[in-house]
Design a protein around this motif. Sequence first.
Motif, PDB file in Angstrom:
ATOM      1  N   VAL A  21      21.735 -38.566  19.201  1.00 48.82           N
ATOM      2  CA  VAL A  21      22.649 -39.537  19.057  1.00 48.82           C
ATOM      3  C   VAL A  21      21.882 -41.095  18.956  1.00 48.82           C
ATOM      4  O   VAL A  21      22.111 -41.691  18.073  1.00 48.82           O
ATOM      5  CB  VAL A  21      23.609 -39.982  20.568  1.00 48.82           C
ATOM      6  N   LEU A  22      20.584 -41.069  19.659  1.00 54.38           N
ATOM      7  CA  LEU A  22      19.702 -42.059  19.278  1.00 54.38           C
ATOM      8  C   LEU A  22      19.283 -42.350  17.891  1.00 54.38           C
ATOM      9  O   LEU A  22      19.335 -43.288  17.472  1.00 54.38           O
ATOM     10  CB  LEU A  22      18.497 -42.086  20.263  1.00 54.38           C
ATOM     11  N   LEU A  31      28.316 -31.643  14.269  1.00 54.45           N
ATOM     12  CA  LEU A  31      29.978 -31.822  14.476  1.00 54.45           C
ATOM     13  C   LEU A  31      30.075 -33.336  14.379  1.00 54.45           C
ATOM     14  O   LEU A  31      30.679 -34.092  13.674  1.00 54.45           O
ATOM     15  CB  LEU A  31      30.975 -31.027  14.854  1.00 54.45           C
ATOM     16  N   MET A  32      29.773 -33.690  15.699  1.00 50.63           N
ATOM     17  CA  MET A  32      29.917 -35.283  16.231  1.00 50.63           C
ATOM     18  C   MET A  32      29.029 -36.293  15.208  1.00 50.63           C
ATOM     19  O   MET A  32      29.744 -36.892  14.597  1.00 50.63           O
ATOM     20  CB  MET A  32      29.414 -35.259  17.392  1.00 50.63           C
ATOM     21  N   MET A  33      27.989 -35.678  14.920  1.00 50.67           N
ATOM     22  CA  MET A  33      27.208 -36.502  13.924  1.00 50.67           C
ATOM     23  C   MET A  33      27.514 -36.821  12.590  1.00 50.67           C
ATOM     24  O   MET A  33      27.581 -37.927  11.957  1.00 50.67           O
ATOM     25  CB  MET A  33      25.413 -36.147  13.948  1.00 50.67           C
ATOM     26  N   GLY A  35      18.557 -39.090   8.301  1.00 49.54           N
ATOM     27  CA  GLY A  35      19.096 -39.021   9.580  1.00 49.54           C
ATOM     28  C   GLY A  35      19.432 -37.545  10.105  1.00 49.54           C
ATOM     29  O   GLY A  35      18.833 -37.318  11.260  1.00 49.54           O
ATOM     30  N   HIS A  36      20.137 -37.073   9.247  1.00 53.83           N
ATOM     31  CA  HIS A  36      20.568 -35.781   9.853  1.00 53.83           C
ATOM     32  C   HIS A  36      19.330 -34.685   9.635  1.00 53.83           C
ATOM     33  O   HIS A  36      19.357 -33.840  10.582  1.00 53.83           O
ATOM     34  CB  HIS A  36      21.852 -35.324   8.873  1.00 53.83           C
ATOM     35  N   VAL A  37      18.709 -34.795   8.718  1.00 52.95           N
ATOM     36  CA  VAL A  37      17.476 -34.055   8.259  1.00 52.95           C
ATOM     37  C   VAL A  37      16.596 -34.160   9.646  1.00 52.95           C
ATOM     38  O   VAL A  37      15.990 -33.000  10.027  1.00 52.95           O
ATOM     39  CB  VAL A  37      16.757 -33.974   7.086  1.00 52.95           C
ATOM     40  N   VAL A  38      16.158 -35.200  10.137  1.00 52.20           N
ATOM     41  CA  VAL A  38      15.246 -35.651  11.280  1.00 52.20           C
ATOM     42  C   VAL A  38      15.997 -34.904  12.385  1.00 52.20           C
ATOM     43  O   VAL A  38      15.246 -34.294  13.152  1.00 52.20           O
ATOM     44  CB  VAL A  38      15.112 -37.206  11.379  1.00 52.20           C
ATOM     45  N   GLN A  39      17.190 -34.899  12.620  1.00 55.61           N
ATOM     46  CA  GLN A  39      17.916 -34.396  13.877  1.00 55.61           C
ATOM     47  C   GLN A  39      17.683 -32.848  13.775  1.00 55.61           C
ATOM     48  O   GLN A  39      17.333 -32.101  14.665  1.00 55.61           O
ATOM     49  CB  GLN A  39      19.290 -34.882  13.861  1.00 55.61           C
ATOM     50  N   ILE A  40      18.096 -32.338  12.500  1.00 46.12           N
ATOM     51  CA  ILE A  40      17.634 -30.822  12.461  1.00 46.12           C
ATOM     52  C   ILE A  40      16.162 -30.432  12.735  1.00 46.12           C
ATOM     53  O   ILE A  40      15.934 -29.531  13.367  1.00 46.12           O
ATOM     54  CB  ILE A  40      18.084 -30.433  11.057  1.00 46.12           C
TER      55      ILE A  40
END
Length: 158
Positions: free
Chosen positions: A18-19, A125-127, A56-61
Amino acid sequence: MIDLLAWTIAAVMVAVSVLVHFETMTLISDRVVPWGVRRKQGRRTLVFALMALMLGHVVQIWLFAVAIRVMLWFPAFGGIGGGFEGKVGDYLYFSAVNYTSLGYGEVFPVGSIRALAVTEALTGLMMIGWSASFTYLKMEQLWQSRATRPKDHPGHRP
Protein backbone atom coordinates in the motif's frame (compact mmCIF):
# COMPACT_ATOMS: atom_id res chain seq x y z
CA MET A 1 2.90 -20.55 15.76
CA ILE A 2 4.45 -20.65 12.29
CA ASP A 3 1.03 -19.95 10.76
CA LEU A 4 0.71 -16.81 12.88
CA LEU A 5 4.15 -15.68 11.77
CA ALA A 6 3.23 -16.32 8.12
CA TRP A 7 0.07 -14.22 8.46
CA THR A 8 2.07 -11.49 10.20
CA ILE A 9 4.56 -11.40 7.33
CA ALA A 10 1.62 -11.26 4.92
CA ALA A 11 0.12 -8.30 6.81
CA VAL A 12 3.45 -6.47 6.72
CA MET A 13 3.66 -7.06 2.98
CA VAL A 14 0.18 -5.59 2.51
CA ALA A 15 1.28 -2.45 4.38
CA VAL A 16 4.48 -2.21 2.31
CA SER A 17 2.52 -2.71 -0.89
CA VAL A 18 0.00 0.00 0.00
CA LEU A 19 2.84 2.41 0.83
CA VAL A 20 4.65 1.69 -2.44
CA HIS A 21 1.44 2.16 -4.39
CA PHE A 22 0.51 5.35 -2.56
CA GLU A 23 3.96 6.83 -3.15
CA THR A 24 3.81 5.86 -6.83
CA MET A 25 0.48 7.61 -7.26
CA THR A 26 1.70 10.63 -5.28
CA LEU A 27 4.72 10.90 -7.56
CA ILE A 28 2.46 10.73 -10.62
CA SER A 29 0.15 13.40 -9.15
CA ASP A 30 3.01 15.69 -8.15
CA ARG A 31 5.23 15.30 -11.21
CA VAL A 32 3.47 13.76 -14.20
CA VAL A 33 -0.18 14.84 -14.00
CA PRO A 34 -0.52 17.44 -11.24
CA TRP A 35 -4.03 18.04 -9.89
CA GLY A 36 -5.65 21.28 -11.01
CA VAL A 37 -2.95 22.29 -13.47
CA ARG A 38 -4.32 23.55 -16.77
CA ARG A 39 -1.47 22.87 -19.13
CA LYS A 40 -1.17 20.90 -22.30
CA GLN A 41 -1.31 17.28 -21.28
CA GLY A 42 -2.19 14.46 -23.57
CA ARG A 43 -1.13 11.06 -24.80
CA ARG A 44 2.48 11.36 -23.67
CA THR A 45 1.39 12.37 -20.17
CA LEU A 46 -0.98 9.44 -19.94
CA VAL A 47 1.65 7.00 -21.21
CA PHE A 48 4.13 8.20 -18.57
CA ALA A 49 1.48 7.98 -15.85
CA LEU A 50 0.52 4.42 -16.84
CA MET A 51 4.17 3.38 -17.10
CA ALA A 52 4.78 4.73 -13.60
CA LEU A 53 1.76 2.82 -12.28
CA MET A 54 3.00 -0.34 -13.98
CA LEU A 55 6.43 0.17 -12.46
CA GLY A 56 4.79 0.46 -9.05
CA HIS A 57 3.05 -2.88 -9.60
CA VAL A 58 6.31 -4.48 -10.75
CA VAL A 59 8.09 -3.21 -7.62
CA GLN A 60 5.36 -4.75 -5.48
CA ILE A 61 5.68 -8.08 -7.33
CA TRP A 62 9.44 -8.02 -6.71
CA LEU A 63 8.92 -7.26 -3.02
CA PHE A 64 6.50 -10.16 -2.64
CA ALA A 65 8.97 -12.41 -4.52
CA VAL A 66 11.70 -11.44 -2.06
CA ALA A 67 9.38 -12.14 0.88
CA ILE A 68 8.57 -15.55 -0.59
CA ARG A 69 12.27 -16.29 -1.04
CA VAL A 70 13.08 -15.27 2.53
CA MET A 71 10.23 -17.37 3.92
CA LEU A 72 11.41 -20.39 1.92
CA TRP A 73 14.82 -20.18 3.60
CA PHE A 74 12.95 -21.64 6.57
CA PRO A 75 11.47 -25.08 5.81
CA ALA A 76 8.80 -24.63 8.48
CA PHE A 77 6.93 -22.23 6.15
CA GLY A 78 6.48 -24.97 3.57
CA GLY A 79 7.42 -24.73 -0.08
CA ILE A 80 6.29 -24.27 -3.63
CA GLY A 81 5.30 -27.35 -5.61
CA GLY A 82 4.91 -28.04 -9.28
CA GLY A 83 7.35 -26.77 -11.88
CA PHE A 84 9.17 -24.52 -9.43
CA GLU A 85 12.98 -24.72 -9.66
CA GLY A 86 13.92 -21.94 -7.23
CA LYS A 87 15.44 -19.56 -9.80
CA VAL A 88 14.90 -15.80 -9.58
CA GLY A 89 12.52 -15.99 -12.53
CA ASP A 90 10.51 -18.69 -10.75
CA TYR A 91 9.99 -16.46 -7.72
CA LEU A 92 9.00 -13.52 -9.91
CA TYR A 93 6.66 -15.68 -11.97
CA PHE A 94 5.01 -17.18 -8.90
CA SER A 95 4.65 -13.71 -7.39
CA ALA A 96 3.22 -12.19 -10.59
CA VAL A 97 0.74 -15.04 -11.02
CA ASN A 98 -0.44 -14.47 -7.45
CA TYR A 99 -0.47 -10.66 -7.66
CA THR A 100 -2.56 -10.65 -10.81
CA SER A 101 -4.77 -13.52 -9.58
CA LEU A 102 -3.99 -15.30 -12.82
CA GLY A 103 -3.41 -18.61 -11.08
CA TYR A 104 -2.21 -20.94 -13.84
CA GLY A 105 -1.76 -23.70 -11.29
CA GLU A 106 1.50 -25.25 -12.51
CA VAL A 107 3.24 -23.83 -9.43
CA PHE A 108 1.47 -23.77 -6.09
CA PRO A 109 2.23 -22.99 -2.45
CA VAL A 110 2.39 -25.75 0.14
CA GLY A 111 2.24 -25.14 3.87
CA SER A 112 2.11 -21.88 5.78
CA ILE A 113 3.48 -19.87 2.87
CA ARG A 114 -0.03 -20.08 1.44
CA ALA A 115 -0.90 -17.19 3.77
CA LEU A 116 1.42 -14.93 1.83
CA ALA A 117 0.25 -16.28 -1.53
CA VAL A 118 -3.44 -15.61 -0.92
CA THR A 119 -2.69 -12.26 0.67
CA GLU A 120 -0.65 -11.26 -2.38
CA ALA A 121 -3.59 -12.15 -4.62
CA LEU A 122 -5.99 -10.00 -2.61
CA THR A 123 -3.45 -7.18 -2.41
CA GLY A 124 -2.88 -7.29 -6.16
CA LEU A 125 -6.61 -7.10 -6.84
CA MET A 126 -6.89 -4.09 -4.54
CA MET A 127 -3.87 -2.32 -6.03
CA ILE A 128 -4.99 -2.96 -9.61
CA GLY A 129 -8.45 -1.62 -8.75
CA TRP A 130 -6.87 1.39 -7.07
CA SER A 131 -4.78 2.01 -10.20
CA ALA A 132 -7.89 1.81 -12.39
CA SER A 133 -9.72 4.32 -10.20
CA PHE A 134 -6.71 6.63 -10.13
CA THR A 135 -6.32 6.41 -13.91
CA TYR A 136 -9.99 7.26 -14.40
CA LEU A 137 -9.66 10.34 -12.17
CA LYS A 138 -6.56 11.49 -14.02
CA MET A 139 -8.22 10.93 -17.40
CA GLU A 140 -11.25 12.89 -16.24
CA GLN A 141 -8.88 15.70 -15.19
CA LEU A 142 -7.20 15.66 -18.62
CA TRP A 143 -10.52 15.62 -20.46
CA GLN A 144 -11.86 18.53 -18.42
CA SER A 145 -8.66 20.46 -19.06
CA ARG A 146 -9.03 19.88 -22.80
CA ALA A 147 -12.73 20.81 -22.76
CA THR A 148 -12.02 24.17 -21.09
CA ARG A 149 -9.34 25.25 -23.58
CA PRO A 150 -10.20 28.33 -25.59
CA LYS A 151 -11.57 27.52 -29.04
CA ASP A 152 -8.69 29.38 -30.68
CA HIS A 153 -6.07 27.25 -28.85
CA PRO A 154 -3.82 25.36 -31.33
CA GLY A 155 -4.54 22.05 -29.61
CA HIS A 156 -8.32 22.48 -29.68
CA ARG A 157 -10.24 19.91 -31.67
CA PRO A 158 -13.89 20.46 -32.48
